[in-house]
Design a protein around this motif. Structure first.
Motif, PDB file in Angstrom:
ATOM      1  N   GLY A  58       9.513  37.577  39.936  1.00  0.00           N
ATOM      2  CA  GLY A  58      10.715  36.844  40.314  1.00  0.00           C
ATOM      3  C   GLY A  58      10.964  36.866  41.807  1.00  0.00           C
ATOM      4  N   LEU A  59      10.665  37.981  42.462  1.00  0.00           N
ATOM      5  CA  LEU A  59      10.892  38.104  43.900  1.00  0.00           C
ATOM      6  C   LEU A  59      10.024  37.150  44.720  1.00  0.00           C
ATOM      7  CD1 LEU A  59      11.274  41.985  44.241  1.00  0.00           C
ATOM      8  CD2 LEU A  59      12.991  40.272  44.855  1.00  0.00           C
ATOM      9  N   LYS A  60       8.934  36.677  44.123  1.00  0.00           N
ATOM     10  CA  LYS A  60       8.069  35.722  44.829  1.00  0.00           C
ATOM     11  C   LYS A  60       8.737  34.355  44.970  1.00  0.00           C
ATOM     12  CE  LYS A  60       3.818  37.744  42.864  1.00  0.00           C
ATOM     13  NZ  LYS A  60       2.680  37.449  41.948  1.00  0.00           N
ATOM     14  N   TYR A  61       9.700  34.063  44.068  1.00  0.00           N
ATOM     15  CA  TYR A  61      10.248  32.716  43.994  1.00  0.00           C
ATOM     16  C   TYR A  61      11.762  32.650  44.220  1.00  0.00           C
ATOM     17  CZ  TYR A  61       5.750  32.211  41.670  1.00  0.00           C
ATOM     18  OH  TYR A  61       4.417  32.249  41.390  1.00  0.00           O
ATOM     19  N   ASN A  64      16.411  37.683  46.637  1.00  0.00           N
ATOM     20  CA  ASN A  64      17.105  38.726  45.886  1.00  0.00           C
ATOM     21  C   ASN A  64      18.624  38.688  46.067  1.00  0.00           C
ATOM     22  OD1 ASN A  64      16.918  39.632  48.561  1.00  0.00           O
ATOM     23  ND2 ASN A  64      17.050  41.779  47.944  1.00  0.00           N
ATOM     24  N   ASP A  65      19.137  37.890  47.020  1.00  0.00           N
ATOM     25  CA  ASP A  65      20.583  37.727  47.158  1.00  0.00           C
ATOM     26  C   ASP A  65      21.136  36.646  46.231  1.00  0.00           C
ATOM     27  OD1 ASP A  65      20.879  39.696  48.985  1.00  0.00           O
ATOM     28  OD2 ASP A  65      21.086  38.414  50.744  1.00  0.00           O
ATOM     29  N   THR A  66      20.264  35.885  45.582  1.00  0.00           N
ATOM     30  CA  THR A  66      20.745  34.782  44.735  1.00  0.00           C
ATOM     31  C   THR A  66      21.521  35.331  43.548  1.00  0.00           C
ATOM     32  OG1 THR A  66      18.921  33.369  45.409  1.00  0.00           O
ATOM     33  CG2 THR A  66      20.068  32.783  43.379  1.00  0.00           C
ATOM     34  N   CYS A  67      20.892  36.035  42.684  1.00  0.00           N
ATOM     35  CA  CYS A  67      21.506  36.888  41.666  1.00  0.00           C
ATOM     36  C   CYS A  67      20.385  37.367  40.748  1.00  0.00           C
ATOM     37  CB  CYS A  67      22.653  36.238  40.905  1.00  0.00           C
ATOM     38  SG  CYS A  67      22.262  34.818  39.934  1.00  0.00           S
ATOM     39  N   VAL A 356      33.201  53.481  29.257  1.00  0.00           N
ATOM     40  CA  VAL A 356      32.727  52.106  29.411  1.00  0.00           C
ATOM     41  C   VAL A 356      31.727  52.005  30.552  1.00  0.00           C
ATOM     42  CG1 VAL A 356      33.399  49.713  29.830  1.00  0.00           C
ATOM     43  CG2 VAL A 356      34.934  51.229  28.559  1.00  0.00           C
ATOM     44  N   VAL A 357      30.565  51.423  30.250  1.00  0.00           N
ATOM     45  CA  VAL A 357      29.581  51.070  31.280  1.00  0.00           C
ATOM     46  C   VAL A 357      29.815  49.610  31.657  1.00  0.00           C
ATOM     47  CG1 VAL A 357      27.132  50.794  31.829  1.00  0.00           C
ATOM     48  CG2 VAL A 357      27.877  52.718  30.407  1.00  0.00           C
ATOM     49  N   CYS A 358      30.050  49.356  32.927  1.00  0.00           N
ATOM     50  CA  CYS A 358      30.216  47.984  33.412  1.00  0.00           C
ATOM     51  C   CYS A 358      28.929  47.576  34.119  1.00  0.00           C
ATOM     52  CB  CYS A 358      31.415  47.898  34.360  1.00  0.00           C
ATOM     53  SG  CYS A 358      31.775  46.223  34.908  1.00  0.00           S
ATOM     54  N   ALA A 359      28.104  46.782  33.441  1.00  0.00           N
ATOM     55  CA  ALA A 359      26.785  46.392  33.946  1.00  0.00           C
ATOM     56  C   ALA A 359      26.911  45.161  34.833  1.00  0.00           C
ATOM     57  CB  ALA A 359      25.842  46.110  32.771  1.00  0.00           C
ATOM     58  N   GLN A 360      26.555  45.315  36.114  1.00  0.00           N
ATOM     59  CA  GLN A 360      26.795  44.249  37.079  1.00  0.00           C
ATOM     60  C   GLN A 360      25.538  43.924  37.873  1.00  0.00           C
ATOM     61  OE1 GLN A 360      31.435  45.110  38.108  1.00  0.00           O
ATOM     62  NE2 GLN A 360      29.939  46.039  39.451  1.00  0.00           N
ATOM     63  N   PRO A 361      25.119  42.659  37.883  1.00  0.00           N
ATOM     64  CA  PRO A 361      24.012  42.281  38.762  1.00  0.00           C
ATOM     65  C   PRO A 361      24.497  42.201  40.202  1.00  0.00           C
ATOM     66  CG  PRO A 361      24.824  40.364  37.585  1.00  0.00           C
ATOM     67  CD  PRO A 361      25.593  41.549  37.067  1.00  0.00           C
ATOM     68  N   PHE A 362      23.670  42.649  41.113  1.00  0.00           N
ATOM     69  CA  PHE A 362      24.073  42.766  42.518  1.00  0.00           C
ATOM     70  C   PHE A 362      24.649  41.465  43.085  1.00  0.00           C
ATOM     71  CE2 PHE A 362      22.795  42.004  46.955  1.00  0.00           C
ATOM     72  CZ  PHE A 362      23.600  42.941  47.578  1.00  0.00           C
ATOM     73  N   GLY A 363      24.044  40.341  42.780  1.00  0.00           N
ATOM     74  CA  GLY A 363      24.439  39.089  43.428  1.00  0.00           C
ATOM     75  C   GLY A 363      25.619  38.381  42.802  1.00  0.00           C
ATOM     76  N   CYS A 364      26.213  38.952  41.746  1.00  0.00           N
ATOM     77  CA  CYS A 364      27.269  38.229  41.027  1.00  0.00           C
ATOM     78  C   CYS A 364      28.644  38.708  41.488  1.00  0.00           C
ATOM     79  CB  CYS A 364      27.107  38.424  39.524  1.00  0.00           C
ATOM     80  SG  CYS A 364      28.172  37.320  38.571  1.00  0.00           S
ATOM     81  N   LEU A 365      29.143  38.099  42.561  1.00  0.00           N
ATOM     82  CA  LEU A 365      30.404  38.523  43.164  1.00  0.00           C
ATOM     83  C   LEU A 365      31.580  38.428  42.194  1.00  0.00           C
ATOM     84  CD1 LEU A 365      31.873  39.543  45.661  1.00  0.00           C
ATOM     85  CD2 LEU A 365      32.091  37.173  46.432  1.00  0.00           C
ATOM     86  N   ILE A 390      27.758  50.031  37.044  1.00  0.00           N
ATOM     87  CA  ILE A 390      26.334  50.243  37.339  1.00  0.00           C
ATOM     88  C   ILE A 390      25.758  48.942  37.900  1.00  0.00           C
ATOM     89  CG2 ILE A 390      24.074  50.879  36.418  1.00  0.00           C
ATOM     90  CD1 ILE A 390      26.042  53.170  36.245  1.00  0.00           C
ATOM     91  N   ASP A 391      25.175  49.026  39.091  1.00  0.00           N
ATOM     92  CA  ASP A 391      24.554  47.854  39.702  1.00  0.00           C
ATOM     93  C   ASP A 391      23.108  47.722  39.231  1.00  0.00           C
ATOM     94  OD1 ASP A 391      26.795  47.165  41.099  1.00  0.00           O
ATOM     95  OD2 ASP A 391      26.174  48.092  42.985  1.00  0.00           O
ATOM     96  N   TYR A 392      22.746  46.503  38.877  1.00  0.00           N
ATOM     97  CA  TYR A 392      21.367  46.193  38.478  1.00  0.00           C
ATOM     98  C   TYR A 392      20.829  45.149  39.447  1.00  0.00           C
ATOM     99  CZ  TYR A 392      22.279  48.732  34.162  1.00  0.00           C
ATOM    100  OH  TYR A 392      22.584  49.721  33.255  1.00  0.00           O
ATOM    101  N   ASP A 393      19.774  45.502  40.163  1.00  0.00           N
ATOM    102  CA  ASP A 393      19.153  44.578  41.106  1.00  0.00           C
ATOM    103  C   ASP A 393      17.735  45.068  41.385  1.00  0.00           C
ATOM    104  OD1 ASP A 393      19.019  46.009  43.933  1.00  0.00           O
ATOM    105  OD2 ASP A 393      20.953  46.557  43.071  1.00  0.00           O
ATOM    106  N   PRO A 394      16.922  44.292  42.116  1.00  0.00           N
ATOM    107  CA  PRO A 394      15.516  44.666  42.303  1.00  0.00           C
ATOM    108  C   PRO A 394      15.304  46.020  42.967  1.00  0.00           C
ATOM    109  CG  PRO A 394      15.878  42.395  42.970  1.00  0.00           C
ATOM    110  CD  PRO A 394      17.220  42.972  42.699  1.00  0.00           C
ATOM    111  N   SER A 395      16.260  46.458  43.793  1.00  0.00           N
ATOM    112  CA  SER A 395      16.063  47.712  44.522  1.00  0.00           C
ATOM    113  C   SER A 395      16.673  48.916  43.823  1.00  0.00           C
ATOM    114  CB  SER A 395      16.655  47.587  45.934  1.00  0.00           C
ATOM    115  OG  SER A 395      18.046  47.354  45.863  1.00  0.00           O
ATOM    116  N   ALA A 396      17.466  48.687  42.763  1.00  0.00           N
ATOM    117  CA  ALA A 396      18.111  49.801  42.061  1.00  0.00           C
ATOM    118  C   ALA A 396      17.090  50.508  41.170  1.00  0.00           C
ATOM    119  CB  ALA A 396      19.275  49.289  41.227  1.00  0.00           C
ATOM    120  N   THR A 397      17.031  51.828  41.263  1.00  0.00           N
ATOM    121  CA  THR A 397      16.071  52.573  40.446  1.00  0.00           C
ATOM    122  C   THR A 397      16.698  52.927  39.102  1.00  0.00           C
ATOM    123  OG1 THR A 397      16.756  54.742  41.286  1.00  0.00           O
ATOM    124  CG2 THR A 397      15.065  53.578  42.534  1.00  0.00           C
ATOM    125  N   GLN A 398      15.881  52.913  38.086  1.00  0.00           N
ATOM    126  CA  GLN A 398      16.353  53.246  36.748  1.00  0.00           C
ATOM    127  C   GLN A 398      16.868  54.677  36.686  1.00  0.00           C
ATOM    128  OE1 GLN A 398      13.633  52.128  33.665  1.00  0.00           O
ATOM    129  NE2 GLN A 398      14.743  53.199  32.042  1.00  0.00           N
TER     130      GLN A 398
END
Length: 435
Positions: A58-61, A64-67, A356-365, A390-398
């Protein structure tokens, strides 16, 4: 020039021998939707690929700021095309397109851009939308298809709910998962026969499904109850949230994930709110009112089926969620999951799932605003709530994500011990009569 001017349409001829590949968001729901589409003559491949290679693809196309959901869904599709598994001249891709303020409306354009970059822009991309954004001669959304799809999504909600409330307690490991698989197979056969989607039939099968999970032998053990809210893709997708449900099961938890049906009512209700606030087409208002009524009938029947069995916790109706949200946030806050995310967190706390876990993608303001941004307000109303974003994005480690969740669970268990000690102390105190 827009990609609409040059896009390759999915034709009637293609329907016969093309495989349509779709990314996977909610495994149970999408499996049922896939089977519904196949009953209408389409050849559907639901992707189940996981792993870091999807993110890297995905990062090729996608920047990473898109979402994160765009990056993952496009990465999953491009990874499939590069796998060598498919005849690239006999394959099509499919994506939903909301048409609202969310950037999800643009995923399809990002996907076409990715295809063009790789010289694969001869592959048709199908937009699934109810806003008239795009159409394809070979993929027509019909009323019978919509009725079956709505029923399938609602069955998915019920199966997910009951599985999550049964799996942590089952005496025979895997029995809940097997029940889900058997019901998917059964419902698929019924859909093929034109059954199981009328209101009467849905009500009957809701009761049968609830009964089958109630019959599973359960262990009498105490589990930490955890709710999950967040952006719709990251909330449900094991690929996006690093298999969050399974991780929580392994941490000795019971999990509650709000269903998709409330989100569907929310999207229709938003159109009605817009018309009430700003005016609008009366015909559109009538259609939205009818849809909301139709969805609410399914919701009412689902809740009624679950409430027949005391071992299960039924979700609250959408009307109650809206009432809760009105205490802390305006109904005009509707981008992304909007006020619904805040309301779901509040309802989970009310229902006993105060962790409660609040799962949030980094780019979704928008989801950071209605998720992380509302935690303080929610905790003011519910001091017992224990919410972790919890932030989920390409740089976040599991590892980092899981450590933060483990810290939340440690707090939850400490609070539980304090409550038990307080109750034990209160029961040990002599009554006035004893004194």
């Amino acid at each position: 020039m827009s990609d609409n001017a040059n896009r390759v349409e999915f034709t009637r001829e293609m329907k016969k021998d093309y495989t349509i590949i779709t990314p996977n968001m909610a495994p149970i729901h999408f499996e049922l939707i896939k089977n519904v589409l196949e009953s209408f003559g389409f050849h559907i491949e639901l992707l189940r690929t996981t792993g870091r290679e999807i993110v890297d693809e995905g990062l090729k196309y996608v920047h990473n700021d898109t979402c994160y959901p765009a990056l993952l869904s496009i990465g999953q599709l491009m990874h499939a095309l590069h796998s060598g598994k498919y005849d690239l001249h006999k394959v099509a891709l499919i994506m939903t397109q909301t048409g609202g303020g969310c950037r999800a409306s643009n995923y399809i354009h990002l996907l076409r851009k990715a295809l063009k970059k790789d010289g694969l822009d001869f592959i048709p991309v199908i937009s699934v939308n109810l806003s008239g954004l795009e159409s394809n001669p070979g993929f027509k959304i019909t009323l019978p298809m919509i009725r079956r799809a709505i029923a399938a999504l609602t069955y998915g909600d019920l199966l997910m709910l009951l599985k999550n409330q049964t799996k942590p307690y089952e005496v025979t490991p895997g029995e809940s998962d097997d029940l889900v698989k058997s019901w998917i197979q059964k419902l698929t056969k019924l859909f093929e026969q034109g059954k199981a989607f009328s209101q009467r039939e849905v009500r009957e099968y809701f009761d049968q499904i609830a009964q089958s999970f109630a019959d599973v032998k359960r262990r009498d053990v105490v589990k930490t109850k955890v709710g999950v809210v967040g952006e719709i893709y990251v909330k449900y997708s094991p690929l996006a949230n690093n298999d969050l449900e399974q991780f929580l099961f392994e941490q000795d938890c019971e999990v509650m994930v709000p269903g998709i049906l409330a989100f569907m009512i929310f999207k229709v209700d938003n159109r009605l709110e817009d018309i009430n606030l700003y005016g609008g087409n009366q015909a559109k208002k009538q259609v939205c009112t009818l849809l909301k009524w139709y969805f609410t009938k399914y919701e009412t029947d689902l809740i009624a089926a679950v409430k027949k069995f005391p071992q299960f916790t039924a979700p609250a109706p959408y009307s109650h969620l809206k009432e809760l949200a009105g205490k802390v946030i305006g109904y005009g806050c509707k981008m992304g999951e909007g006020w619904l995310l805040t309301a779901e967190a509040m309802e989970l706390v009310e229902s006993g799932y105060g962790n409660v876990v609040c799962a949030q993608p980094f780019g979704c303001l928008p989801n950071h605003i209605v998720g992380k941004g509302m935690i303080r307000k929610v905790k003011k109303i519910y001091p017992q709530s224990n919410i972790v974003p919890i932030d989920y994005d390409p740089s976040a480690t599991q590892v980092n994500q899981e450590n933060r969740i483990k810290l939340m669970l440690a707090v939850a268990r400490e609070q539980q011990r304090d409550r038990e000690e307080a109750q034990a102390g209160a029961s040990a105190q002599p009554t006035p009569a004893q004194a």
